[in-house]
Scaffold this active site. Structure first.
Site, short mmCIF file in Angstrom:
data_model
loop_
_atom_site.label_atom_id
_atom_site.label_comp_id
_atom_site.label_asym_id
_atom_site.label_seq_id
_atom_site.Cartn_x
_atom_site.Cartn_y
_atom_site.Cartn_z
N ALA A 61 0.87 -1.17 -0.06
CA ALA A 61 -0.06 0.07 -0.05
C ALA A 61 0.82 1.19 0.00
O ALA A 61 2.21 1.37 0.40
CB ALA A 61 -0.95 -0.02 1.29
N TYR A 126 -5.30 9.99 0.52
CA TYR A 126 -4.70 8.62 0.87
C TYR A 126 -6.14 7.88 1.16
O TYR A 126 -6.31 6.76 0.67
CB TYR A 126 -3.96 8.54 2.12
CG TYR A 126 -3.92 7.34 2.94
CD1 TYR A 126 -3.21 6.41 2.47
CD2 TYR A 126 -4.58 7.16 4.10
CE1 TYR A 126 -3.16 4.95 3.12
CE2 TYR A 126 -4.41 5.91 4.85
CZ TYR A 126 -4.00 4.99 4.17
OH TYR A 126 -3.72 3.64 4.87
N TRP A 151 -4.09 3.07 13.02
CA TRP A 151 -2.95 3.11 13.79
C TRP A 151 -1.76 1.78 14.13
O TRP A 151 -1.60 1.52 14.93
CB TRP A 151 -3.38 3.61 15.09
CG TRP A 151 -4.24 4.82 15.15
CD1 TRP A 151 -4.94 5.28 14.11
CD2 TRP A 151 -4.42 5.72 16.36
NE1 TRP A 151 -5.66 6.50 14.49
CE2 TRP A 151 -5.38 6.82 16.03
CE3 TRP A 151 -4.02 5.71 17.80
CZ2 TRP A 151 -5.87 7.74 16.93
CZ3 TRP A 151 -4.58 6.76 18.61
CH2 TRP A 151 -5.54 7.71 18.02
#
Length: 296
Positions: A61, A126, A151
């Site tokens: 990613a 994003y 996170w």
């Protein structure tokens, strides 16, 4: 059973490598971006033809949240085109795709935990590219799991925990935002969940006489993070506490730390679905952080 992992050099890819030996029934194939460029469909076809994976775990990613605002084409290539390419090749090869997405698909305006049914509304490039990647997969075929997480940190790669530890070695004081609320996710816990989903699905496929998933209704979107919630300030405080680091840590509002990309103010994910469907026990984020810092 062959499981191909993209993005092998990232922190989640490295976390999967870290636990791979615990699953001798799985033949893992780990591909870095240089070995498998997911933005190139021909390369994807060649690699899948060579290894013939039953499952593909896509950890590749573009995750540079702020850089994505100025590197939009690169983010689209990896997060959208790359996801679509893998979905197309998985369909062609009859592979199941497990694709890792993000809490950034939400705007953070909700005051309760986000479920899989909440309507996404990303506020930056994003988040938008990750959402578009999800849609590309869904349009390509049905045998997918999209796992939204938040996170992510670990002993591998670049992440908030390692940044805090580095800054603490360079400074006497730090200021960290305290009005963005979410849940830290230990990448090794996420890796374990991904493999558990593979094993669960494989058992279901093996139980079917025609080797097609009798539980195809399991496919879809799932949330996973550790349990609980905190601010980035709370997270940093625990990192320093568990590492025995004394530092002057100050809470500040987001307005005092402007960034090119807007962050969700609240992005806690509801994990009821993944717990109920796969019978997964999830550690509290503090417990998981402590386990990483003080391994048994």
């Amino acid at each position: 059973m062959v499981v191909l992992v993209t993005g092998a050099n990232g922190q989640l890819g490295q976390s999967l490598q870290f636990i791979a030996d615990n699953y001798p029934q799985i033949d893992f194939v780990f591909c870095s971006s240089s070995e498998l460029d997911i933005t190139n469909l021909d390369t994807c076809k060649a690699v899948f033809s060579k290894y013939k994976p039953n499952y593909c775990i896509n950890t590749a990613a573009y995750t540079a949240v702020d850089k994505a605002e100025s590197e939009t084409e690169k983010a689209i290539a990896i997060n959208v085109t790359g996801a679509k390419n893998l979905a197309l090749v998985c369909k062609e090869q009859d592979s199941v795709l497990l694709h890792v997405s993000t809490d950034f698909v939400f705007d953070g305006n909700k005051k309760a935990s986000y479920t899989e049914d909440d309507v996404p509304n990303p506020t930056g490039v994003y988040g938008q590219t990750k959402l578009d990647g999800e849609k590309a997969i869904q349009e390509a075929f049905e045998n997918y799991f999209i796992i939204r997480t938040s996170w992510v940190y670990s002993q591998f790669g670049n992440n908030f925990m390692k940044t805090m530890l580095r800054l603490a070695s360079e400074r006497d004081s730090l200021s960290v935002v305290n009005d963005q609320i979410g849940t830290p996710t230990n990448a090794v816990d996420l890796a374990e969940v991904l493999v558990s989903m593979v094993c669960h699905t494989e058992r279901s496929r093996s139980a079917s006489s025609n080797l097609q998933p009798p539980t195809s209704n399991l496919f879809g979107i799932y949330n996973f993070s550790n349990e609980g919630q905190c601010s980035w300030y709370d997270f940093a405080k625990k990192i320093f506490e568990f590492n025995g680091i004394k530092i002057d840590l100050k809470p500040i509002p987001t307005t005092s730390f402007p960034t090119p990309a807007k962050r969700p103010a609240y992005s806690v994910l509801d994990k009821s679905k993944i717990k109920n469907v796969f019978g997964i026990d999830i550690k509290n984020w503090e417990e998981s952080l402590k386990t990483l810092i003080f391994p048994s």
